[in-house]
Design a protein around this motif. Structure first.
Motif: not given
Length: 727
Positions: A667-673
């Motif tokens: 699992l990873y997270v990233v900003r929408v940009d």
């Protein structure tokens, strides 16, 4: 100075990569600011651009970074996700005494002894080499929510910031282990590296962890020679992971503890090395005839001297892996899989007589046994297995799988829970979670309280997957009914489930929203106003995205469906943003001929302004075409995307664990940009199907992790399905 004070106040470890303009290259070395020799959590990577060491631009850029770090906001809320098979493991470490003559073993096998707590998942142990106590072991346990290293019942100092530890060894008062807390220099490299720490006479606050693997290099599965001077690892070196996982293409590398940068590549294509003395290494490899076999390497006396080709030790006709050599016997312990047998067992292979002697099959013929290890005096054999329900009352372990299990999170503002099921979706208040308990014998849709204390079944007996709770209705869930991941023509339908329930009873009604003749319709996501669904359909001959009326479906007399993407590619697993303006989804439209590589795309809810979010690198670089990203969803504030990806490669040798369809899935997270990429999970498992609720523990309540609440623990996991025995 202000910047350094800020770093110290943040109590984080910052890794700095420097590009020298006059050389036009990124330096391969990593400069680490370890403030007051303390290891801190939450590594943040700063890319600093300087023209020379005396350039005034360095100060300007540091100031800009300092300003951006001050305003950096971590994602918040609660993430619930699935880990393939993991809730069912119930692993404990066991040992048994080996008789001097193995022929005596089958006629009068000694008893097994459980060496771990009977509650958590415990595995990959070694006997402590300097201990006279044959029950003293160092091992990995997940009892705290991540994999930590224990000596008997006590945690050992290792890397406090790391959520992944593996393959611990204690030799001459020193702990060796694998950790995956330092980000490599490029995507598609494992984070796994070998570390060591001196244990004797040091207070935990004085512990200094030393990395033995060079930066930019990937090492697995360390083994320490009898003298403690030599370390052998399975290594990718500085190469990227090529995408394989049935058989890792690692080499066997040896180095001295006193000089870890001087590495001796002794063999290509081998894994799981184990020392016999200081001059012989055994390892496993899949051979050209298809059988996994054990090989022997005899090393010359001169370090870095040419090495003879390895010799195959075990015969075809039986799979042999994860060997454990013996210093004082001409024998090795191996895990085996045989024709017409469904279980992995531990056997002793005698190198002189070339015979196998069964061990665990005599105790537990219908259980899997993993990763043997042998005591220094060769009198005791250990392994891990599902703890089961033994006749001996002292050997009985915990027998309940909780519905939800708290998992350690690398971001303190983000709570993480592992679900015993798949495709979770939160109710509007966060009080309940809908999910699919299974896709086979226990197929259907269940709901569970988000504190894990109570569960109900909405329906059973029909394969269902990918759920979406209506944001405006407390008792409406959308799901897909039909075979999962099938062809475009296979009938899979979007269903609306309305239900009511009390403490003991539930009543539900299923309404099909798509026409049967339209083929494969799946992966619904409900709009924030509850009026529409976005879903993937194969009705055109290609899997594209459609918008559907959430009440009447395509049976709406005014036309309840419209297509929003169109192309000879796969658009799938869409997710509606909380404000309703955007839809994120996975697609292979960048290369429709490759059905393995998926990337994240975002578009307006009417299908316009489609743009790709580049995760593995900038547009045009080779790495981005290797992205395999799925299960994307938005955070509650709409600023972040959560997804599963292959960016971190493979963390452990997949042949050493039960079946994982995609063991590189984390699992990873990233900003929408596309900025602010953060990794959330590290292990040898496949993690996926996440859901994200904006509230945390305060809003959802603490988990009721009661041993009496959950499913019965039966050890129903699979061996790797790609291991074939019917040659």
């Amino acid at each position: 100075m202000q910047f350094l004070e800020f770093l110290h106040a943040k109590k984080e470890n910052y890794t700095v990569w420097v590009k020298l303009v006059h050389l036009n290259v990124w330096t391969k070395a990593i400069a680490t600011l370890s403030l007051q020799s303390t290891v801190y959590t939450n590594s943040i990577f700063l890319f600093i651009y300087i023209s020379s060491s005396s350039s005034p631009h360095f100060t300007i850029i540091i100031h800009r970074l300092f300003t951006s770090l001050q305003t950096m906001k971590n994602p918040t809320g609660t993430v619930v996700f699935t880990t393939v098979g993991r809730p069912h493991y119930g692993f404990d470490v066991f040992s048994t005494q080996l008789p001097p003559t193995l022929t005596d073993f089958s006629s009068s096998p000694p008893a097994e002894h459980r060496l771990t707590d009977g509650v958590s998942v415990n595995y990959n142990a070694q006997f402590v080499q300097s201990s006279d106590n044959h029950h003293s072991i160092v091992y990995v346990s997940e009892r705290t929510g991540s994999s930590k290293i224990y000596l008997d019942s006590n945690p050992l100092p290792s890397v406090s910031s790391s959520l992944f530890h593996d393959r611990p060894i204690i030799s001459n008062g020193r702990l060796f282990f694998v950790s995956a807390h330092e980000r490599p220099d490029s995507p598609f490299k494992s984070w796994s590296a070998v570390y060591t720490v001196q244990l004797n006479g040091l207070h935990e606050s004085e512990t200094v962890v030393t990395r033995l693997t060079p930066y930019g290099c990937v090492d697995y599965s360390p083994s320490v020679s009898q003298s403690g001077d030599l370390i052998a690892v399975a290594s990718y070196g500085f190469s990227q992971w090529k995408g394989e996982f049935h058989h890792l293409e690692t080499d066997i590398v040896v180095f001295r503890l006193s000089d870890p940068d001087n590495r001796w590549n002794v063999c290509s294509l081998g894994g799981w090395p184990t020392w016999s003395g200081d001059s012989t290494i055994y390892f496993h490899r899949q051979t050209d005839d298809g059988w996994w076999s054990i090989f022997r390497l005899d090393l010359p006396s001169g370090f870095n001297s040419p090495v003879s080709a390895p010799v195959r030790i075990t015969p075809p006709g039986v799979h042999c892996f994860t060997p454990a050599a013996m210093h004082h016997r001409r024998q090795i312990a191996v895990a085996t899989r045989r024709k017409n047998e469904n279980y992995r067992h531990i056997e002793i292979y005698d190198l002189e007589t070339e015979q196998f002697y069964p061990v665990t099959k005599l105790f537990n013929p219908e259980m899997h046994h993993y990763n043997p290890f042998v005591s220094m005096n060769c009198n005791y054999l250990g392994y891990h297995r599902f703890r089961g329900e033994l006749n001996n009352e002292l050997d009985k372990g915990e027998s309940i799988i909780p519905h939800l299990n708290l998992v350690s999170s690398p971001i303190k503002e983000l709570r993480m829970l592992r679900l015993n099921g798949s495709f979770p979706s939160f109710s509007p208040t966060g009080e309940l979670i809908a999910f699919n308990p299974d896709f086979d014998t226990n197929a259907g849709v269940d709901i569970v309280k988000s504190d894990g204390s109570k569960r109900w079944s909405l329906f059973t007996g029909r394969t269902s997957f990918y759920n979406s709770w209506s944001p405006t209705e407390h008792n409406v869930i959308f799901t897909s009914i039909g075979p999962i991941f099938d062809s475009v023509k296979t009938t899979v339908q979007i269903a609306r489930i309305s239900f009511s329930f009390d403490l003991d009873h539930v009543k539900s009604e299923i309404k099909i929203l798509t026409k049967e003749e339209t083929g494969n319709n799946a992966f619904p996501s409900c709009s924030p106003d509850g009026k529409h669904l976005v879903f993937r359909s194969g009705r055109s001959g290609h899997k594209n995205l459609y918008i559907l009326d959430a009440v009447e479906g395509e049976f709406n007399e005014h036309g309840g469906i419209r297509q929003v993407t169109d192309g000879a590619w796969i658009d799938t697993m869409p997710s509606w943003s909380p404000d309703g303006k955007l839809i994120a989804f996975s697609s292979n439209r960048q290369n429709p001929d490759n059905v393995e590589a998926f990337s994240i795309y975002v578009m307006c809810s009417d299908g316009s302004n489609v743009r790709r979010i580049y995760i593995a690198g900038d547009e045009g670089c080779d790495e981005v075409d290797r992205e395999r990203i799925n299960h994307v969803c938005f955070s509650g504030d709409g600023e972040w995307l959560l997804f599963t990806a292959n960016l971190g490669g493979v963390t452990v040798d997949p042949v050493s664990v039960p079946n994982q369809f995609q063991p590189y899935g984390d699992l990873y997270v990233v900003r929408v940009d596309g900025s602010g990429l953060r990794r959330l999970t590290w292990n040898g498992y496949e993690n996926g199907t996440p859901a994200w609720y904006p509230g945390g523990e305060t809003e959802l309540g603490k988990l009721g992790l009661l041993n009496s609440v959950g499913d019965k623990l039966l050890g129903t996991f699979d061996e790797p399905l790609w291991i074939q025995c019917d040659f």
